[in-house]
Write an enzyme that holds these catalytic residues in place. Structure first.
Site, mmCIF file in Angstrom:
data_model
loop_
_atom_site.group_PDB
_atom_site.id
_atom_site.type_symbol
_atom_site.label_atom_id
_atom_site.label_comp_id
_atom_site.label_asym_id
_atom_site.label_seq_id
_atom_site.Cartn_x
_atom_site.Cartn_y
_atom_site.Cartn_z
ATOM 1 N N ARG A 269 12.184 -5.199 7.980
ATOM 2 C CA ARG A 269 10.845 -5.145 7.410
ATOM 3 C C ARG A 269 10.454 -3.734 6.771
ATOM 4 O O ARG A 269 11.253 -2.892 7.221
ATOM 5 C CB ARG A 269 9.695 -5.599 8.357
ATOM 6 C CG ARG A 269 9.598 -4.806 9.470
ATOM 7 C CD ARG A 269 8.621 -4.015 9.623
ATOM 8 N NE ARG A 269 7.284 -4.634 9.540
ATOM 9 C CZ ARG A 269 6.669 -5.297 10.460
ATOM 10 N NH1 ARG A 269 7.217 -5.214 11.656
ATOM 11 N NH2 ARG A 269 5.425 -5.858 10.054
ATOM 12 N N CYS B 119 2.891 -5.476 4.308
ATOM 13 C CA CYS B 119 4.347 -5.332 4.970
ATOM 14 C C CYS B 119 4.977 -6.357 4.460
ATOM 15 O O CYS B 119 4.430 -7.276 3.846
ATOM 16 C CB CYS B 119 4.238 -5.700 6.296
ATOM 17 S SG CYS B 119 3.589 -4.257 7.229
ATOM 18 N N ASN C 95 0.488 -7.891 9.173
ATOM 19 C CA ASN C 95 -0.847 -7.902 9.323
ATOM 20 C C ASN C 95 -1.342 -9.492 8.582
ATOM 21 O O ASN C 95 -0.753 -9.686 7.545
ATOM 22 C CB ASN C 95 -1.519 -6.970 8.711
ATOM 23 C CG ASN C 95 -2.519 -6.131 9.299
ATOM 24 O OD1 ASN C 95 -2.770 -6.661 10.458
ATOM 25 N ND2 ASN C 95 -3.231 -5.569 8.518
HETATM 26 C C1 TCH Z 1 -0.621 -3.232 10.823
HETATM 27 C C2 TCH Z 1 0.824 -3.516 11.208
HETATM 28 C C3 TCH Z 1 1.506 -4.699 10.288
HETATM 29 C C4 TCH Z 1 1.701 -3.779 8.959
HETATM 30 C C5 TCH Z 1 1.011 -4.635 7.930
HETATM 31 O O1 TCH Z 1 1.009 -5.747 7.660
HETATM 32 N N1 TCH Z 1 0.360 -3.893 7.056
HETATM 33 C C6 TCH Z 1 -0.560 -4.253 5.909
HETATM 34 C C7 TCH Z 1 -2.052 -3.986 6.177
HETATM 35 S S1 TCH Z 1 -2.665 -4.826 5.071
HETATM 36 O O2 TCH Z 1 -2.753 -6.277 5.152
HETATM 37 O O3 TCH Z 1 -2.635 -4.509 3.829
HETATM 38 O O4 TCH Z 1 -4.260 -4.829 5.689
HETATM 39 C C8 TCH Z 1 0.840 -4.341 12.696
HETATM 40 C C9 TCH Z 1 2.440 -4.839 12.854
HETATM 41 C C10 TCH Z 1 2.666 -4.760 14.362
HETATM 42 C C11 TCH Z 1 1.168 -4.353 14.976
HETATM 43 C C12 TCH Z 1 1.354 -3.538 16.088
HETATM 44 C C13 TCH Z 1 1.830 -4.543 17.339
HETATM 45 O O5 TCH Z 1 1.369 -5.945 17.303
HETATM 46 C C14 TCH Z 1 1.890 -4.070 18.791
HETATM 47 C C15 TCH Z 1 0.320 -3.416 19.123
HETATM 48 C C16 TCH Z 1 -0.561 -4.911 19.427
HETATM 49 C C17 TCH Z 1 -1.825 -4.312 19.985
HETATM 50 O O6 TCH Z 1 -2.682 -5.424 19.875
HETATM 51 C C18 TCH Z 1 -2.475 -3.239 18.625
HETATM 52 C C19 TCH Z 1 -1.648 -2.171 18.509
HETATM 53 C C20 TCH Z 1 -0.331 -2.571 18.293
HETATM 54 C C21 TCH Z 1 0.488 -1.158 17.897
HETATM 55 C C22 TCH Z 1 -0.060 -3.266 16.560
HETATM 56 C C23 TCH Z 1 -0.908 -2.332 15.809
HETATM 57 C C24 TCH Z 1 -0.831 -3.201 13.974
HETATM 58 O O7 TCH Z 1 -1.537 -4.209 14.046
HETATM 59 C C25 TCH Z 1 0.513 -3.542 13.804
HETATM 60 C C26 TCH Z 1 1.324 -1.866 13.699
#
Ligand code: TCH
Length: 323
Positions: free
Chosen positions: A16, A2, A79
């Protein structure tokens, strides 16, 4: 992966890319001032700043990914796997769970300075929302018109970094990302000078050669460098249209195309890109298949209400035929 960005023209913009291989049925959610915010280990907020952003709503609670409040403060969770380390409760301190962190900050504070001051007392506690939504390893960028900070709960404790770049990606921890920008100080938007061998007639045979060496791959550290270069050199007119166009172009410089980053049996893609005008409370977004910009204006809702308002993302491509 992200990438989050904070950018100011006449107004301040915050948004973002949400890069992932799955969706959690996110929608644009407006939380009005009187929505009762419960917190697991700290006092509830019965009245607070109104918030707009993207969230999954579960059991009536907005699990925000990124959001902005009516005072112009923005915050996004990205993340941070392998680095995020949430803690047991701290007796006497302010214990906030990671899924409550965005509502807790945006509900209370009007600026980065105010939020930063309050963070001195905060512990991010290892309490999951539910079995369906366990703890997410995240770090956060918090921005207003004048500055940005990054908040990371790591092995050593809660770290708050000043972020003069106005950009955040994923791993490694922010201080390491920031240090690596030292490697790119020679990059320029101007044509290069021949400093290698001034006596030899070397040619600048293409535009853009001043930035040769800027990474183009999709790893987190490379996206950080690419987004910093694009964001700090960005030139935009001050109108809303010019500003949001430029903002989406900055995010586009680090967007993920399906097929380029394999995750298990699938591929990571930029599920959505967002750009919120934090001065006007308008949340704009595009999705992977819908390149048309869609907007939601928080001030068109009753911000003194008690109920969440959700807008499903417009996902399909909107083609404007000319004949
Ligand atoms: C994974 C998302 C961030 C995107 C990102 O950084 N991807 C990169 C992946 S990596 O590094 O390459 O592995 C994060 C951003 C916000 C997060 C969400 C939000 O925190 C809201 C909830 C929180 C809950 O604890 C889990 C589900 C959830 C719905 C989360 C799911 C997931 O962790 C999300 C969607």
């Amino acid at each position: 992966m992200c990438t989050a960005v904070s950018y100011t023209t006449q107004d301040h913009y915050f948004g973002r890319n949400l890069d992932l291989e799955i969706s959690y049925h996110e929608t644009v959610v407006v939380t009005p001032r009187q929505f009762p915010f419960e917190f697991r280990r700290t006092e509830p907020l019965s009245s607070h700043h109104a918030i707009i952003g993207i969230a999954t709503v579960s059991e009536g609670y907005p699990l925000y990914y990124d959001a902005v409040n009516e005072k112009g403060l923005g915050m996004a969770g990205l993340n941070f796997p392998g680095s995020a380390d949430y803690k047991p409760e701290s007796p006497g301190g302010t214990n906030v769970t990671p899924f409550e962190f965005i509502p807790w900050v945006l509900g209370r504070f009007a600026s980065v300075d105010e939020a930063e001051e309050a963070l001195a007392d905060v512990t991010l506690v290892e309490i999951p929302f539910s079995e369906r939504f366990p703890l997410s390893p995240l770090h956060w960028i918090i921005s207003d018109k004048s500055r940005s900070i990054v908040v990371e709960s790591v092995k050593e404790g809660l770290r708050v970094h000043d972020n003069p770049f106005g950009v955040l990606t994923n791993n490694p921890p922010f201080d390491m990302q920031a240090f690596r920008i030292n490697d790119y100080v020679h990059l320029s938007v101007d044509p290069p000078e021949n400093r290698l061998a001034p006596g030899i007639p070397l040619e600048t045979y293409s535009r853009g050669m001043g930035a040769i060496g800027l990474p183009g791959d999709l790893s987190s550290a490379s996206r950080f460098a690419k987004a910093v270069f694009t964001r700090v050199n960005s030139v935009a007119g001050s109108s809303e249209s010019e500003s949001i166009s430029q903002f989406f172009h900055i995010l586009g410089s680090v967007a993920q195309q399906r097929g380029c980053v394999r995750v298990g049996d699938g591929f990571e893609i930029t599920i959505y890109s967002s750009c919120c005008n934090t001065d006007r409370g308008i949340y704009y977004y595009t999705t992977y298949e819908n390149s048309q910009i869609t907007g939601v204006d928080m001030h068109k809702e009753d911000l003194d209400a008690t109920e969440l308002v959700s807008f499903p993302l417009v996902m399909g491509q909107q083609v404007s035929m000319q004949n």
